[in-house]
Design a protein around this motif. Structure first.
Motif, PDB file in Angstrom:
ATOM      1  N   LEU A   6     -57.926 -60.357 -51.595  1.00  9.92           N
ATOM      2  CA  LEU A   6     -58.269 -59.242 -52.403  1.00  9.92           C
ATOM      3  C   LEU A   6     -59.787 -58.641 -52.151  1.00  9.92           C
ATOM      4  O   LEU A   6     -60.340 -57.667 -52.577  1.00  9.92           O
ATOM      5  N   PHE A   7     -60.544 -59.689 -52.010  1.00 11.26           N
ATOM      6  CA  PHE A   7     -62.025 -59.749 -52.003  1.00 11.26           C
ATOM      7  C   PHE A   7     -62.589 -59.684 -50.854  1.00 11.26           C
ATOM      8  O   PHE A   7     -63.791 -59.412 -50.545  1.00 11.26           O
ATOM      9  N   ALA A   8     -61.946 -59.753 -49.677  1.00  9.48           N
ATOM     10  CA  ALA A   8     -62.214 -59.516 -48.301  1.00  9.48           C
ATOM     11  C   ALA A   8     -62.876 -58.351 -47.756  1.00  9.48           C
ATOM     12  O   ALA A   8     -62.330 -57.054 -48.201  1.00  9.48           O
ATOM     13  N   ILE A   9     -64.228 -58.414 -46.840  1.00  6.51           N
ATOM     14  CA  ILE A   9     -64.547 -57.186 -46.380  1.00  6.51           C
ATOM     15  C   ILE A   9     -64.366 -57.386 -44.798  1.00  6.51           C
ATOM     16  O   ILE A   9     -64.940 -58.412 -44.317  1.00  6.51           O
ATOM     17  N   GLU A  10     -63.609 -56.553 -44.200  1.00  2.00           N
ATOM     18  CA  GLU A  10     -63.526 -56.921 -42.742  1.00  2.00           C
ATOM     19  C   GLU A  10     -64.035 -55.805 -41.892  1.00  2.00           C
ATOM     20  O   GLU A  10     -64.061 -56.129 -40.586  1.00  2.00           O
ATOM     21  N   ALA A  11     -64.082 -54.485 -42.236  1.00  2.33           N
ATOM     22  CA  ALA A  11     -64.801 -53.518 -41.518  1.00  2.33           C
ATOM     23  C   ALA A  11     -66.081 -53.939 -40.825  1.00  2.33           C
ATOM     24  O   ALA A  11     -67.022 -53.875 -41.680  1.00  2.33           O
ATOM     25  N   ARG A  12     -66.242 -54.072 -39.330  1.00  5.56           N
ATOM     26  CA  ARG A  12     -67.539 -54.130 -39.029  1.00  5.56           C
ATOM     27  C   ARG A  12     -68.575 -53.158 -39.310  1.00  5.56           C
ATOM     28  O   ARG A  12     -69.999 -53.643 -39.572  1.00  5.56           O
ATOM     29  N   ASP A  13     -68.274 -52.016 -39.301  1.00  6.87           N
ATOM     30  CA  ASP A  13     -69.411 -50.930 -39.844  1.00  6.87           C
ATOM     31  C   ASP A  13     -69.801 -51.162 -41.360  1.00  6.87           C
ATOM     32  O   ASP A  13     -70.974 -51.139 -41.810  1.00  6.87           O
ATOM     33  N   GLU A  14     -68.746 -51.631 -42.196  1.00  2.00           N
ATOM     34  CA  GLU A  14     -69.446 -52.035 -43.489  1.00  2.00           C
ATOM     35  C   GLU A  14     -70.156 -53.087 -43.695  1.00  2.00           C
ATOM     36  O   GLU A  14     -71.116 -53.264 -44.610  1.00  2.00           O
ATOM     37  N   LEU A  15     -69.602 -54.148 -42.862  1.00  2.85           N
ATOM     38  CA  LEU A  15     -70.507 -55.232 -43.042  1.00  2.85           C
ATOM     39  C   LEU A  15     -71.842 -55.227 -42.427  1.00  2.85           C
ATOM     40  O   LEU A  15     -72.962 -55.743 -43.212  1.00  2.85           O
ATOM     41  N   HIS A  16     -72.184 -54.138 -41.365  1.00  4.12           N
ATOM     42  CA  HIS A  16     -73.458 -53.887 -40.931  1.00  4.12           C
ATOM     43  C   HIS A  16     -74.215 -53.137 -42.004  1.00  4.12           C
ATOM     44  O   HIS A  16     -75.571 -53.266 -41.990  1.00  4.12           O
ATOM     45  N   ARG A  17     -73.566 -52.254 -42.767  1.00  2.00           N
ATOM     46  CA  ARG A  17     -74.032 -51.317 -43.467  1.00  2.00           C
ATOM     47  C   ARG A  17     -74.660 -52.368 -44.676  1.00  2.00           C
ATOM     48  O   ARG A  17     -75.911 -52.019 -45.287  1.00  2.00           O
ATOM     49  N   LEU A  18     -73.853 -53.250 -45.257  1.00  2.00           N
ATOM     50  CA  LEU A  18     -74.197 -54.085 -46.124  1.00  2.00           C
ATOM     51  C   LEU A  18     -75.585 -55.003 -45.769  1.00  2.00           C
ATOM     52  O   LEU A  18     -76.451 -55.360 -46.252  1.00  2.00           O
ATOM     53  N   MET A  19     -75.420 -55.736 -44.692  1.00  2.00           N
ATOM     54  CA  MET A  19     -76.806 -56.341 -44.016  1.00  2.00           C
ATOM     55  C   MET A  19     -77.918 -55.618 -43.968  1.00  2.00           C
ATOM     56  O   MET A  19     -78.917 -55.901 -44.437  1.00  2.00           O
ATOM     57  N   ARG A  20     -77.769 -54.346 -43.627  1.00  6.31           N
ATOM     58  CA  ARG A  20     -78.931 -53.494 -43.609  1.00  6.31           C
ATOM     59  C   ARG A  20     -79.393 -53.231 -44.948  1.00  6.31           C
ATOM     60  O   ARG A  20     -80.614 -52.798 -45.486  1.00  6.31           O
ATOM     61  N   ALA A  21     -78.573 -52.939 -46.109  1.00  8.19           N
ATOM     62  CA  ALA A  21     -78.875 -52.494 -47.212  1.00  8.19           C
ATOM     63  C   ALA A  21     -79.678 -53.818 -48.198  1.00  8.19           C
ATOM     64  O   ALA A  21     -80.404 -53.620 -48.972  1.00  8.19           O
ATOM     65  N   TYR A  22     -79.280 -55.140 -47.563  1.00  6.55           N
ATOM     66  CA  TYR A  22     -79.898 -56.246 -48.280  1.00  6.55           C
ATOM     67  C   TYR A  22     -80.421 -57.236 -46.864  1.00  6.55           C
ATOM     68  O   TYR A  22     -79.919 -58.111 -46.638  1.00  6.55           O
TER      69      TYR A  22
END
Length: 208
Positions: A6-22
């Motif tokens: 339920l809590f997993a994030i799998e999309a590569r683009d979204e993971l990259h966006r989060l890393m750039r945000a933090y």
């Protein structure tokens, strides 16, 4: 990192966006049987199957001087603002008493392989990119060109760059998705009134 579906994030683009945000991440290495953890700002490069992380440290830094050198495996954790969640904020379940405190956050975990880059041109390009990403949107963004050339050249001599080839990438969004819409709206309302800046920032991440 333990992640329920339920809590997993799998999309590569979204993971990259989060890393750039933090971008201020915790980099874990193991050298001489000891774990070393360092907070470092990292640049996300869209290259390869999972991407590449780029960073830099002073030549006196333990990451450069320790046994953790080229080819060692590392773990990197990026984390959003986070906050304690009080059971009193839940609309549902108050009568049953079957409630417990929790903590809301978003985290991305990277496993990869470290290699150092001793190249002044690469390092300058990396520093420019990292600065540009953080200065974007400001009325008068600062850039490396605003520093004296001599100062920048001296800094380049004192620093060493590195890249981390990402081998695996996973993310977790723990923002009370298991709760009802009424509960999540109540969390947003209460977090928005907290004195803590991270708590108020977290309120903007929860989707009612």
């Amino acid at each position: 990192m333990h992640i329920q579906p339920l809590f997993a994030i799998e999309a590569r683009d979204e993971l990259h966006r989060l890393m750039r945000a933090y971008p201020l991440a915790t980099l874990f290495t193991v050298a001489g049987g000891a774990v070393d953890a360092n907070l470092l700002p990292l640049e996300v490069i869209d290259r390869g199957p999972h991407g590449v992380l780029a960073g830099h440290v002073a030549r006196s830094h333990s990451l450069w001087t320790s046994e953790a050198r080229n080819g060692c495996d590392v773990t990197v954790v990026f984390q959003s603002p986070n906050a304690f969640i009080s059971p009193r904020w839940y609309v549902n379940g108050q009568r049953s008493g079957r409630l417990a405190p929790s903590w809301n956050y978003i985290a991305v975990q990277v496993t990869g392989r470290l290699r150092f880059v001793e190249d002044a041109a690469w390092l300058r390009t990396h520093l420019e990119a990292l600065t540009r990403s953080q200065e974007a949107g400001r009325d008068e963004p600062w850039s490396l060109a605003d520093a004296s050339p001599g100062f920048v050249d001296d800094a380049l001599q004192r620093l060493v760059g590195f890249e981390i080839d990402i081998l695996a990438l996973s993310g977790k969004r723990f923002l009370s998705q298991q709760r009802t819409e009424a509960d999540r709206r109540s969390l947003v309302e209460h977090l928005s009134r907290e004195e803590s800046l991270p708590a108020r920032a977290l309120a903007a991440l929860i989707q009612p």
